[in-house]
Design an enzyme around this catalytic site. Structure first.
Site, PDB file in Angstrom:
ATOM      1  N   LYS A  45       0.825  -1.218   0.000  1.00 35.23           N
ATOM      2  CA  LYS A  45       0.000   0.000   0.000  1.00 35.23           C
ATOM      3  C   LYS A  45       0.856   1.264   0.000  1.00 35.23           C
ATOM      4  O   LYS A  45       0.334   2.354  -0.036  1.00 35.23           O
ATOM      5  CB  LYS A  45      -0.915   0.011   1.235  1.00 35.23           C
ATOM      6  N   LYS A  47       2.228   2.663   2.246  1.00 39.74           N
ATOM      7  CA  LYS A  47       1.846   3.512   3.378  1.00 39.74           C
ATOM      8  C   LYS A  47       2.781   3.184   4.539  1.00 39.74           C
ATOM      9  O   LYS A  47       2.957   2.027   4.885  1.00 39.74           O
ATOM     10  CB  LYS A  47       0.408   3.208   3.858  1.00 39.74           C
TER      11      LYS A  47
HETATM   12  N1  C2G Z   1     -13.148   4.117   6.590  1.00 35.38           N
HETATM   13  C1  C2G Z   1     -14.389   4.734   6.692  1.00 35.38           C
HETATM   14  N2  C2G Z   1     -14.459   6.079   6.822  1.00 35.38           N
HETATM   15  C2  C2G Z   1     -13.330   6.835   6.868  1.00 35.38           C
HETATM   16  C3  C2G Z   1     -12.068   6.210   6.782  1.00 35.38           C
HETATM   17  C4  C2G Z   1     -11.995   4.830   6.643  1.00 35.38           C
HETATM   18  O1  C2G Z   1     -15.442   4.057   6.654  1.00 35.38           O
HETATM   19  N3  C2G Z   1     -13.453   8.197   6.990  1.00 35.38           N
HETATM   20  C5  C2G Z   1     -13.111   2.658   6.436  1.00 35.38           C
HETATM   21  C6  C2G Z   1     -12.438   2.233   5.135  1.00 35.38           C
HETATM   22  O2  C2G Z   1     -13.362   2.299   4.058  1.00 35.38           O
HETATM   23  C7  C2G Z   1     -12.004   0.800   5.466  1.00 35.38           C
HETATM   24  C8  C2G Z   1     -11.713   0.874   6.975  1.00 35.38           C
HETATM   25  O3  C2G Z   1     -12.345   2.084   7.468  1.00 35.38           O
HETATM   26  O4  C2G Z   1     -13.090  -0.099   5.237  1.00 35.38           O
HETATM   27  C9  C2G Z   1     -10.226   0.921   7.275  1.00 35.38           C
HETATM   28  O5  C2G Z   1      -9.693   2.029   6.582  1.00 35.38           O
HETATM   29  P1  C2G Z   1      -8.095   2.039   6.311  1.00 35.38           P
HETATM   30  O6  C2G Z   1      -7.399   1.781   7.569  1.00 35.38           O
HETATM   31  O7  C2G Z   1      -7.809   3.265   5.497  1.00 35.38           O
HETATM   32  O8  C2G Z   1      -7.931   0.731   5.416  1.00 35.38           O
HETATM   33  P2  C2G Z   1      -7.434   0.644   3.905  1.00 35.38           P
HETATM   34  O9  C2G Z   1      -6.140   1.322   3.773  1.00 35.38           O
HETATM   35  O10 C2G Z   1      -8.584   1.036   3.065  1.00 35.38           O
HETATM   36  O11 C2G Z   1      -7.113  -0.929   3.776  1.00 35.38           O
HETATM   37  O12 C2G Z   1      -7.355  -5.269   1.985  1.00 35.38           O
HETATM   38  C10 C2G Z   1      -8.126  -4.151   2.367  1.00 35.38           C
HETATM   39  C11 C2G Z   1      -7.231  -3.082   2.927  1.00 35.38           C
HETATM   40  O13 C2G Z   1      -6.456  -3.577   4.002  1.00 35.38           O
HETATM   41  C12 C2G Z   1      -8.058  -1.878   3.399  1.00 35.38           C
END
Ligand code: C2G
Length: 131
Positions: A45, A47
């Protein structure tokens, strides 16, 4: 018992994450979180997380909606996770809409995309702090 799974980095944990976990849990009785490892975040990612996997796991395990935290080490593990844990619902934020439809085709789980919580993100937090 209905089982739910979701995946994410959950770094700089915020209320958008909590809203997602809370709504995901409403689909069942047991919520599993596939937490991205530091290596997966960096290699896949691109990140760099602020908190290590262990710290992020500790935070997630303290949330009332979360029953189990497992490592997310690669993109491919989802169908095997769903089968291993007999998952009924695979829940993600709608920024992932369509990306995990294959899980529904390759397992008995139903894939659900929930609306993200607007106006909050880790990037937003970091930008605001740097003002
Ligand atoms: N999320 C949300 N609202 C936000 C931020 C995040 O609903 N304002 C949700 C995202 O859509 C995700 C979850 O919280 O379902 C986790 O977000 P992240 O930690 O950013 O995860 P991500 O980088 O999207 O990784 O294989 C799937 C990945 O690991 C998901």
């Amino acid at each position: 018992m209905k089982r739910v799974i979701t995946y994410g980095t959950f770094d700089l944990l915020h209320y958008g994450h909590i809203n997602l976990l809370k709504r995901a849990k409403q689909y069942g009785d047991y919520l599993i979180v596939g937490l991205s490892t530091d290596e997966f975040n960096w290699n896949e990612k691109h990140k760099k997380t602020y908190f290590s996997y262990e710290k992020r796991k500790q935070l997630l395990e303290s949330i009332r909606y979360v029953d189990l935290v497992i490592p997310e080490e690669n993109w491919e593990q989802k169908v095997s996770d769903v089968n291993e844990f007999h998952v009924d619902y695979f829940v993600m934020g709608d920024d992932w809409t369509g990306k995990f439809d294959f899980v529904q085709e390759e397992s008995n789980a139903k894939v659900i995309y929930l609306p993200r919580t607007p106006e909050i993100s880790t990037t937003q937090i970091k930008n605001d702090l740097n003002r």
